[in-house]
Design a protein around this motif. Structure first.
Motif, short mmCIF file in Angstrom:
data_model
loop_
_atom_site.label_atom_id
_atom_site.label_comp_id
_atom_site.label_asym_id
_atom_site.label_seq_id
_atom_site.Cartn_x
_atom_site.Cartn_y
_atom_site.Cartn_z
N VAL A 184 0.86 -1.18 0.00
CA VAL A 184 0.00 0.00 0.00
C VAL A 184 0.90 1.23 0.00
CG1 VAL A 184 -1.85 1.26 1.16
CG2 VAL A 184 -1.75 -1.24 1.30
N PHE A 185 0.66 2.17 -0.92
CA PHE A 185 1.56 3.31 -1.05
C PHE A 185 1.11 4.55 -0.27
CE2 PHE A 185 3.35 7.05 -3.25
CZ PHE A 185 4.70 6.71 -3.15
N HIS A 186 -0.18 4.70 -0.04
CA HIS A 186 -0.72 5.87 0.67
C HIS A 186 -0.28 7.17 0.01
CE1 HIS A 186 -2.12 3.29 3.93
NE2 HIS A 186 -0.90 2.79 4.04
N PRO A 187 -0.61 7.37 -1.26
CA PRO A 187 -0.11 8.53 -2.01
C PRO A 187 -0.55 9.89 -1.47
CG PRO A 187 -1.89 7.47 -3.21
CD PRO A 187 -1.55 6.56 -2.08
N LYS A 188 -1.73 9.94 -0.83
CA LYS A 188 -2.25 11.23 -0.37
C LYS A 188 -1.79 11.56 1.06
CE LYS A 188 -4.55 11.12 -4.23
NZ LYS A 188 -4.02 11.81 -5.42
N ASP A 189 -1.15 10.62 1.75
CA ASP A 189 -0.64 10.91 3.09
C ASP A 189 0.55 11.86 3.00
OD1 ASP A 189 -2.51 9.16 4.01
OD2 ASP A 189 -1.09 7.67 4.78
N ASN A 190 0.74 12.65 4.05
CA ASN A 190 1.90 13.54 4.07
C ASN A 190 3.17 12.72 4.27
OD1 ASN A 190 0.32 15.88 3.85
ND2 ASN A 190 0.06 16.03 6.06
N VAL A 191 4.22 13.09 3.57
CA VAL A 191 5.51 12.46 3.80
C VAL A 191 6.14 13.12 5.02
CG1 VAL A 191 6.88 14.03 2.34
CG2 VAL A 191 7.65 11.68 2.70
N THR A 192 6.71 12.33 5.92
CA THR A 192 7.32 12.90 7.11
C THR A 192 8.76 13.33 6.83
OG1 THR A 192 8.21 10.79 7.92
CG2 THR A 192 5.93 11.35 8.54
N ARG A 193 9.30 14.11 7.75
CA ARG A 193 10.68 14.56 7.60
C ARG A 193 11.64 13.37 7.56
NH1 ARG A 193 12.56 19.45 9.24
NH2 ARG A 193 13.94 18.57 10.84
N GLY A 194 11.37 12.39 8.42
CA GLY A 194 12.22 11.21 8.45
C GLY A 194 12.12 10.38 7.19
N GLU A 195 10.90 10.22 6.66
CA GLU A 195 10.71 9.46 5.42
C GLU A 195 11.40 10.16 4.26
OE1 GLU A 195 6.29 7.45 6.20
OE2 GLU A 195 6.46 9.46 5.33
N ALA A 196 11.28 11.47 4.18
CA ALA A 196 11.90 12.22 3.10
C ALA A 196 13.42 12.04 3.12
CB ALA A 196 11.55 13.70 3.20
N VAL A 197 14.00 12.16 4.31
CA VAL A 197 15.45 11.99 4.43
C VAL A 197 15.86 10.56 4.07
CG1 VAL A 197 17.33 11.86 6.11
CG2 VAL A 197 15.84 13.86 6.07
N ALA A 198 15.07 9.58 4.49
CA ALA A 198 15.41 8.18 4.20
C ALA A 198 15.44 7.92 2.70
CB ALA A 198 14.40 7.25 4.88
N VAL A 199 14.46 8.46 1.97
CA VAL A 199 14.42 8.27 0.52
C VAL A 199 15.62 8.94 -0.13
CG1 VAL A 199 13.16 8.84 -1.60
CG2 VAL A 199 11.91 8.04 0.42
N LEU A 200 15.91 10.18 0.26
CA LEU A 200 17.03 10.91 -0.33
C LEU A 200 18.36 10.24 0.03
CD1 LEU A 200 15.80 14.56 0.32
CD2 LEU A 200 15.90 13.36 -1.88
N TYR A 201 18.44 9.66 1.20
CA TYR A 201 19.65 8.94 1.62
C TYR A 201 19.87 7.71 0.75
CZ TYR A 201 22.80 6.31 4.74
OH TYR A 201 23.85 5.59 5.27
N ARG A 202 18.80 6.97 0.47
CA ARG A 202 18.91 5.79 -0.40
C ARG A 202 19.35 6.21 -1.81
NH1 ARG A 202 13.27 4.47 1.44
NH2 ARG A 202 13.53 3.48 3.49
N ILE A 203 18.78 7.33 -2.29
CA ILE A 203 19.16 7.83 -3.62
C ILE A 203 20.63 8.21 -3.63
CG2 ILE A 203 18.87 9.77 -5.23
CD1 ILE A 203 15.89 9.72 -4.57
N LEU A 204 21.06 8.93 -2.59
CA LEU A 204 22.44 9.36 -2.51
C LEU A 204 23.39 8.17 -2.51
CD1 LEU A 204 23.74 12.15 -0.16
CD2 LEU A 204 24.97 10.01 -0.35
#
Length: 343
Positions: free
Chosen positions: A179-199
């Motif tokens: 389940v992706f939950h597209p309309k939920d707000n992304v949290t600060r921690g989630e945003a950093v985690a995604v960008l960290y994986r990309i980096l």
């Protein structure tokens, strides 16, 4: 073109600077991430000054705002202190430069009414698009994009579908229990985690590509005697996950094909040998000429830059404005080998 030029410089044959070159400036521990699942990512971003804490806390479960996301990515890229925003609700804000810089790079956008809504929370699907745009800006690839078929797939906006699928395929951003939950707000921690994986993912991708480039340059030296000689006859560039090596001279091209095919150190189907109309030196000369022609008739302070479109065998001249007189001069000097982009 800039990367290729760096690879040729100083006979070092290695020029990719990975993000790991950013040394952590401090080891201060944030007090509210000890038991947080994304602790390593948050701490890494904090140590590298990509994010800040407030009174020793990061608040990882707090919703990320549009200006907050802009600030993080701007810090990762390198903050452009000169960037100025045209959005009516951004001028004078602490985030103005970051927002202007990311919008200029096409990573984020404002709204049709001339606003950016800096304090508005970012949904998960919106963040997926931002992260995907950042990947494109970095020139990174996400591999084969597949349909993720989340349980709530029909809730993902059409404009976000490609980004959601691409990030999921690369393992950078996924849903829980399908389940992706597209309309939920992304949290600060989630945003950093995604960008960290990309980096970290792009670090690994760059390291792998550099290894292939170095091996290919070794083979090129075998055929041409030196990289300098190759620069007068050939080109080299990445397209997706394949390294394209072009040569103008058919005999050299045949030797490259044989040599690279016999190189057991190269992964299969990684290098593609092709015919090239121009060499690295040819492109370099055309770029120099294009800028010279442009500056001959345009204001002295006019901004102009040049690059190479290897796929279409053209040079790209990017400028803020251009007169018909200059366009005619460029066409006369370089014909259809120059593409003009105004931005």
């Amino acid at each position: 073109m800039k990367k290729y030029a760096a690879l040729l410089a100083a006979a070092a044959l290695t020029a990719t600077i990975s993000m790991s070159a950013f040394a952590a400036a401090g080891t201060t521990q944030l007090k509210d991430i000890d038991n947080y699942w994304g602790k390593d990512a948050v701490q890494y971003f904090y140590d590298n000054h990509y994010v800040n804490g407030t009174n020793g806390s990061f608040y990882p479960d707090k919703a990320a705002t549009r200006e907050g996301v802009a600030a993080i990515i701007s810090n990762m890229i390198g903050n452009d202190a000169k960037a100025k925003s045209a959005f009516s609700d951004v001028k004078g804000r602490w985030s103005e430069h970051a927002i202007a810089s990311l919008c200029e790079k096409g990573i984020m956008n404002g709204y049709n009414n001339g606003t950016f809504k800096p304090e508005q929370n970012v949904t998960r699907e919106e963040f997926a698009v931002i992260a995907y745009n950042y990947l494109n800006y970095r020139g990174a690839t996400t591999g084969t994009v597949v349909d993720t078929s989340y349980v709530d797939e029909n809730q993902i906006a059409p404009w976000a579908q490609k980004a959601v699928d691409a990030l999921a395929a690369a393992g950078y951003m996924e849903g829980a229990n399908n389940v992706f939950h597209p309309k939920d707000n992304v949290t600060r921690g989630e945003a950093v985690a995604v960008l960290y994986r990309i980096l970290k993912g792009t670090e690994a991708d760059n390291a792998a590509k550099t290894k292939v480039e170095n091996q290919v340059f070794s083979d090129i030296t075998t055929v041409y005697g030196s990289v300098k000689s190759f620069a007068g006859d050939g080109i080299m560039y990445w397209q997706a996950n394949k390294l394209h090596v072009g040569a103008k001279t058919s005999t050299k091209r045949d030797k490259l094909t044989t040599t690279i095919a016999a190189d057991a150190a190269l992964p299969a189907d990684t290098v593609y040998i092709q015919k090239s109309k121009y060499s690295y030196n040819d492109y370099k000369a055309m770029m120099t000429q294009a800028e010279k022609v442009y500056r001959a008739t345009e204001p002295a302070d006019a901004k102009v830059s040049t690059d190479v479109d290897y796929l279409n065998e053209k040079i790209v001249l990017t400028c803020s404005s251009i007169t018909p007189e200059t366009q005619q001069a460029l066409n006369k000097a370089l014909g259809n080998t120059v593409k003009i982009v105004i931005q």
